[in-house]
Write an enzyme that holds these catalytic residues in place. Structure first.
Site, PDB file in Angstrom:
ATOM      1  N   SER A  66     -21.067   3.415 -13.643  1.00 40.40           N
ATOM      2  CA  SER A  66     -20.063   2.828 -14.509  1.00 40.40           C
ATOM      3  C   SER A  66     -20.337   1.333 -14.701  1.00 40.40           C
ATOM      4  O   SER A  66     -21.401   0.959 -15.190  1.00 40.40           O
ATOM      5  CB  SER A  66     -18.675   3.115 -13.924  1.00 40.40           C
ATOM      6  OG  SER A  66     -17.646   2.750 -14.807  1.00 40.40           O
TER       7      SER A  66
ATOM      8  N   HIS B 297     -21.029   5.939 -18.330  1.00 37.53           N
ATOM      9  CA  HIS B 297     -20.005   6.741 -19.004  1.00 37.53           C
ATOM     10  C   HIS B 297     -19.098   5.812 -19.798  1.00 37.53           C
ATOM     11  O   HIS B 297     -19.237   4.599 -19.756  1.00 37.53           O
ATOM     12  CB  HIS B 297     -19.219   7.617 -18.020  1.00 37.53           C
ATOM     13  CG  HIS B 297     -18.394   6.865 -17.020  1.00 37.53           C
ATOM     14  ND1 HIS B 297     -17.694   7.478 -16.021  1.00 37.53           N
ATOM     15  CD2 HIS B 297     -18.160   5.535 -16.834  1.00 37.53           C
ATOM     16  CE1 HIS B 297     -17.063   6.582 -15.291  1.00 37.53           C
ATOM     17  NE2 HIS B 297     -17.329   5.391 -15.772  1.00 37.53           N
TER      18      HIS B 297
END
Length: 195
Positions: A98, A123
């Site tokens: 992330s 993501h």
């Protein structure tokens, strides 16, 4: 963070005890470990600014082992990495997921590394909202704006098109260190420290 190890250095002036993070800072190494929040980001930003003041020409190593965290906290680190004069080399140790992966990709070109068994995951931003419908809409629009911003920066940092980044970040997209190199998030997989 639990127990913090100390190291003892012998100098001509006697023994000196350092916590391990202070000792690493002397070698221009900053460790980003764990979830990224405002407190962690403030510490990282302060260390980067300190090291720039110490020597604005010498590279800084940012070692990353993070599952990600708060977007605005991570963006404060990103902005500081770009603001300061020294190149910031990024090295993934363990995982960069992330916001951790985002920061890994933001190191100086040619100086973005990973150890061989690290995992990298990108993501789309996560968020939650509650309250009145109009408040939820405002938060939703902000998350969409941040998603576009981060995808744009990831596309600049990688070898991928904005469309490919948008597709790949729609869900969790895991990569090995070698796959992250091929994708363009890092420049090299390190086997041994060459210092």
């Amino acid at each position: 963070m639990g127990y913090i190890p100390y190291v003892i250095e012998n100098t001509d002036r006697g023994e000196r005890s350092y916590d391990i993070y202070s000792r690493l800072l002397k070698d221009r190494i900053v460790l980003l470990s764990g979830e990224i929040n405002d407190s962690v980001a403030s510490s990282i930003v302060a260390q980067l600014l300190f090291l720039e003041a110490e020597d604005p020409e010498k590279d800084i190593g940012l070692y990353i082992n993070s599952p990600g965290g708060v977007i605005t906290s991570g963006l404060s680190i990103y902005d500081t990495m770009n603001f300061i004069r020294p190149d910031v080399s990024t090295i993934c140790i363990g995982q960069a997921a992330s916001m951790g992966a985002f920061l890994l990709s933001c190191g100086a070109k040619g100086k973005r590394f990973s150890l061989p068994h690290s995992r990298i995951m990108i993501h789309q931003p996560l968020g939650g909202a509650q309250g009145q419908a109009s408040d939820i809409e405002i938060i939703s629009n902000e998350i969409i704006r941040l998603k576009g911003l981060m995808n744009s920066i990831l596309a600049q940092n990688s070898k991928q098109s904005l469309e490919r980044i948008a597709k790949d970040t729609d869900r969790d997209f895991y990569m090995s260190a070698l796959e992250a190199k091929e994708y363009g998030l890092i420049d090299k997989v390190l086997e041994k420290n060459v210092k």
